[in-house]
Design a protein around this motif. Sequence first.
Motif, PDB file in Angstrom:
ATOM      1  N   ILE A  16       0.823  -0.910  -0.572  1.00 26.89           N
ATOM      2  CA  ILE A  16       0.210  -0.688   0.107  1.00 26.89           C
ATOM      3  C   ILE A  16       0.592   0.923   0.409  1.00 26.89           C
ATOM      4  O   ILE A  16       0.744   2.443  -0.812  1.00 26.89           O
ATOM      5  CB  ILE A  16      -1.154  -0.014   1.089  1.00 26.89           C
ATOM      6  CG1 ILE A  16      -1.862  -1.455   1.121  1.00 26.89           C
ATOM      7  CG2 ILE A  16      -1.900   1.872   1.139  1.00 26.89           C
ATOM      8  CD1 ILE A  16      -2.999  -1.610   2.514  1.00 26.89           C
ATOM      9  N   MET A  20       1.114   3.869  -3.171  1.00 31.36           N
ATOM     10  CA  MET A  20      -0.271   5.649  -2.254  1.00 31.36           C
ATOM     11  C   MET A  20       0.122   6.226  -3.609  1.00 31.36           C
ATOM     12  O   MET A  20      -1.620   7.080  -3.540  1.00 31.36           O
ATOM     13  CB  MET A  20      -0.013   5.406  -0.703  1.00 31.36           C
ATOM     14  CG  MET A  20      -0.726   6.786  -0.226  1.00 31.36           C
ATOM     15  SD  MET A  20      -2.308   5.346  -0.052  1.00 31.36           S
ATOM     16  CE  MET A  20      -2.297   5.619   1.460  1.00 31.36           C
ATOM     17  N   ASN A  27      -9.448   4.391  -3.946  1.00 30.75           N
ATOM     18  CA  ASN A  27      -8.696   3.270  -3.773  1.00 30.75           C
ATOM     19  C   ASN A  27      -7.702   3.825  -2.770  1.00 30.75           C
ATOM     20  O   ASN A  27      -6.914   3.492  -1.248  1.00 30.75           O
ATOM     21  CB  ASN A  27      -7.279   3.177  -4.551  1.00 30.75           C
ATOM     22  CG  ASN A  27      -7.530   1.625  -5.256  1.00 30.75           C
ATOM     23  OD1 ASN A  27      -8.857   1.581  -4.511  1.00 30.75           O
ATOM     24  ND2 ASN A  27      -7.347   1.431  -6.501  1.00 30.75           N
ATOM     25  N   LYS A  28      -7.107   5.343  -2.407  1.00 30.26           N
ATOM     26  CA  LYS A  28      -6.378   6.037  -1.267  1.00 30.26           C
ATOM     27  C   LYS A  28      -6.935   6.232   0.202  1.00 30.26           C
ATOM     28  O   LYS A  28      -6.778   5.719   1.000  1.00 30.26           O
ATOM     29  CB  LYS A  28      -6.177   7.729  -1.575  1.00 30.26           C
ATOM     30  CG  LYS A  28      -4.927   7.529  -2.007  1.00 30.26           C
ATOM     31  CD  LYS A  28      -4.380   8.962  -2.760  1.00 30.26           C
ATOM     32  CE  LYS A  28      -3.341   9.024  -3.548  1.00 30.26           C
ATOM     33  NZ  LYS A  28      -3.149  10.960  -3.987  1.00 30.26           N
ATOM     34  N   ALA A  31      -7.100   2.595   1.285  1.00 26.60           N
ATOM     35  CA  ALA A  31      -5.657   2.346   2.132  1.00 26.60           C
ATOM     36  C   ALA A  31      -5.597   3.274   3.367  1.00 26.60           C
ATOM     37  O   ALA A  31      -4.772   2.375   4.145  1.00 26.60           O
ATOM     38  CB  ALA A  31      -4.234   3.049   0.849  1.00 26.60           C
ATOM     39  N   LEU A  67      -3.055  -4.229  -6.084  1.00 25.98           N
ATOM     40  CA  LEU A  67      -2.086  -4.785  -4.604  1.00 25.98           C
ATOM     41  C   LEU A  67      -1.465  -6.282  -5.253  1.00 25.98           C
ATOM     42  O   LEU A  67      -0.574  -6.460  -4.574  1.00 25.98           O
ATOM     43  CB  LEU A  67      -2.838  -5.110  -3.400  1.00 25.98           C
ATOM     44  CG  LEU A  67      -3.445  -4.077  -2.248  1.00 25.98           C
ATOM     45  CD1 LEU A  67      -3.658  -3.706  -0.995  1.00 25.98           C
ATOM     46  CD2 LEU A  67      -2.102  -2.516  -2.762  1.00 25.98           C
TER      47      LEU A  67
END
Length: 70
Positions: A16, A20, A27-28, A31, A67
């Motif tokens: 991650i 990032m 997705n952030k 995460a 990922l």
Amino acid sequence: MGKTKKGKGASVIDRITFQMQQFSPTNKKIAEFVIHNKHDIGFASVSVLSTQAGVSKASIVRFAQALGFE
């Protein structure tokens, strides 16, 4: 042969952190949720994760694929 942080030998948190900056806003969000709740989500379902993170189930699946998980 060393393993990169993006490789299969890296921890999820390492993966991650490594990716990032390239993540979409969704997705952030996932995460950050995973990083802040890493001790509580190990066996959570996609449904539970999506509800707790405030994103769709499909977003959780796409995040895992990003990922390197199948």
